[in-house]
Design a protein around this motif. Sequence first.
Motif, short mmCIF file in Angstrom:
data_model
loop_
_atom_site.label_atom_id
_atom_site.label_comp_id
_atom_site.label_asym_id
_atom_site.label_seq_id
_atom_site.Cartn_x
_atom_site.Cartn_y
_atom_site.Cartn_z
N SER A 88 74.86 -5.14 59.67
CA SER A 88 75.13 -3.72 60.05
C SER A 88 76.11 -3.76 60.95
O SER A 88 77.09 -2.73 61.04
CB SER A 88 73.95 -3.15 60.25
N SER A 89 76.00 -4.27 62.28
CA SER A 89 77.12 -4.10 63.07
C SER A 89 78.43 -4.71 62.67
O SER A 89 79.46 -4.12 63.01
CB SER A 89 76.46 -4.90 64.28
N GLN A 90 78.73 -5.55 61.66
CA GLN A 90 79.71 -6.25 61.47
C GLN A 90 80.56 -5.11 60.36
O GLN A 90 81.64 -5.26 60.20
CB GLN A 90 79.57 -7.52 60.86
N GLN A 147 76.46 6.76 55.61
CA GLN A 147 78.00 7.19 55.75
C GLN A 147 78.39 7.67 54.48
O GLN A 147 79.54 8.41 54.70
CB GLN A 147 78.74 6.00 56.38
N GLN A 193 80.44 -1.85 60.91
CA GLN A 193 80.75 -0.69 61.76
C GLN A 193 82.10 -0.37 61.84
O GLN A 193 83.00 -1.46 61.77
CB GLN A 193 80.31 -0.95 63.25
N GLY A 194 82.67 0.93 61.57
CA GLY A 194 84.15 1.13 61.49
C GLY A 194 84.56 1.04 60.35
O GLY A 194 85.83 1.51 60.29
N LYS A 195 83.99 0.62 59.26
CA LYS A 195 84.66 0.43 58.03
C LYS A 195 84.51 1.61 57.09
O LYS A 195 83.34 1.82 57.05
CB LYS A 195 84.10 -0.92 57.29
#
Length: 338
Positions: free
Chosen positions: A135-137, A188, A139-141
């Motif tokens: 999940s953290s990897q 998202q 992020q932002g995509k």
Amino acid sequence: MAAVDRFSFLFTEISKTITAYTEAFAIIGTLYTAKKTLNTALQLYDVVKVHLVARGQQNLVTRFGPWAVVTGSTDGIGKAYAQELARAGVNIILISRSQDKLRKTARELETTFHVETLTIKADFSKGSEIYESISSQLQGKDIGILVNNVGVYDYPQYFVDVPLEKLWQLININIGAATAMSRIVLPQMIEKRKGAIVNITANTALHPTPQIAVYAATKTYLDFLSRAIQYECKDKGITVQSLMPSYVATRMTQFTDASPSVLIPSASVYARHAVSTLGISSRTTGYFPHTVQFWVSSMLPEWLWMWGSSRLNSAIRRKTQLTMQLREARLREKLPQL
Ligand SMILES: NC(=O)c1ccc[n+]([C@@H]2O[C@H](COP(=O)([O-])OP(=O)(O)OC[C@H]3O[C@@H](n4cnc5c(N)ncnc54)[C@H](OP(=O)(O)O)[C@@H]3O)[C@@H](O)[C@H]2O)c1
């Protein structure tokens, strides 16, 4: 005379009743035939729409978003599906367990299709512990498409003969991964009001299948999950697709010794057809010859499916066990020489 009168009266009454029953049956028969005809017509329309008319008409980046996540993407259907998405200009996030294969696949996608890639090394058999890092990897995509492809299949065995550890691996990989990944990515998509989730199930989702009981059940779970989430999200601009292939020639189906054919396509042929159905159908085999197989399978009574698949799986089990015994025997012969 009186008796005859009574008999003719009785006959008249019975005839009236029979006529009423006949008419009722005729109405039921007509309605049933009309329903069947309408269903067949709708199915045919769906086949024409999904497999012929809609092919290659959409821009996946505009419709869903610039990035796709594909689980189990270093081999077989997952890798071929990632290649097809990349061909359409979608950047790819690859998730698999082997760093070398991830790097190699990512490089191939970048050089062949000039897209961006991101690789995430994860072993889905581990269960819930891996998802915080995934999940953290992510992020932002801006993720528009999630392809829940990862899945494993063990050779046919009776349920009680499969070690418990293997059963947990099947559950973690085949259904845990799709459930957790969808839960991570869906919020998202809902926020942006666009996106697609593809769950790769199988036509074994149609009926219970002896000797691959857990594998088949995981595929039914995925089919039901897809359909329920599709219903929940239908007004939110999201597509959830249950993709239900029959045999595809990959490492998973090596035991059939079959080379690619019309009925058993290569992963790349299958993926090309399957991607063209994305956003067009929420439940499809993705490939016309498999749709024909699906129709036939869905018409079979459950007892016949169970009987046929049980015999087929017994044959595969015996052949696989024999091959394994031979391999072990050869290894034992070689060991003293080493
Ligand atoms: N092939 C068929 O006939 C068929 C039919 C119906 C449905 N399906 C479904 O289609 C999907 C793909 O099947 P396939 O035939 O393409 O399989 P495959 O050729 O065996 O490829 C499986 C992919 O998943 C990865 N993977 C396996 N275990 C993993 C784990 N524990 N953690 C992370 N990644 C893992 C593999 O990575 P490594 O390369 O590192 O092992 C590989 O990239 C599966 O869900 C399968 O059930 C296949």
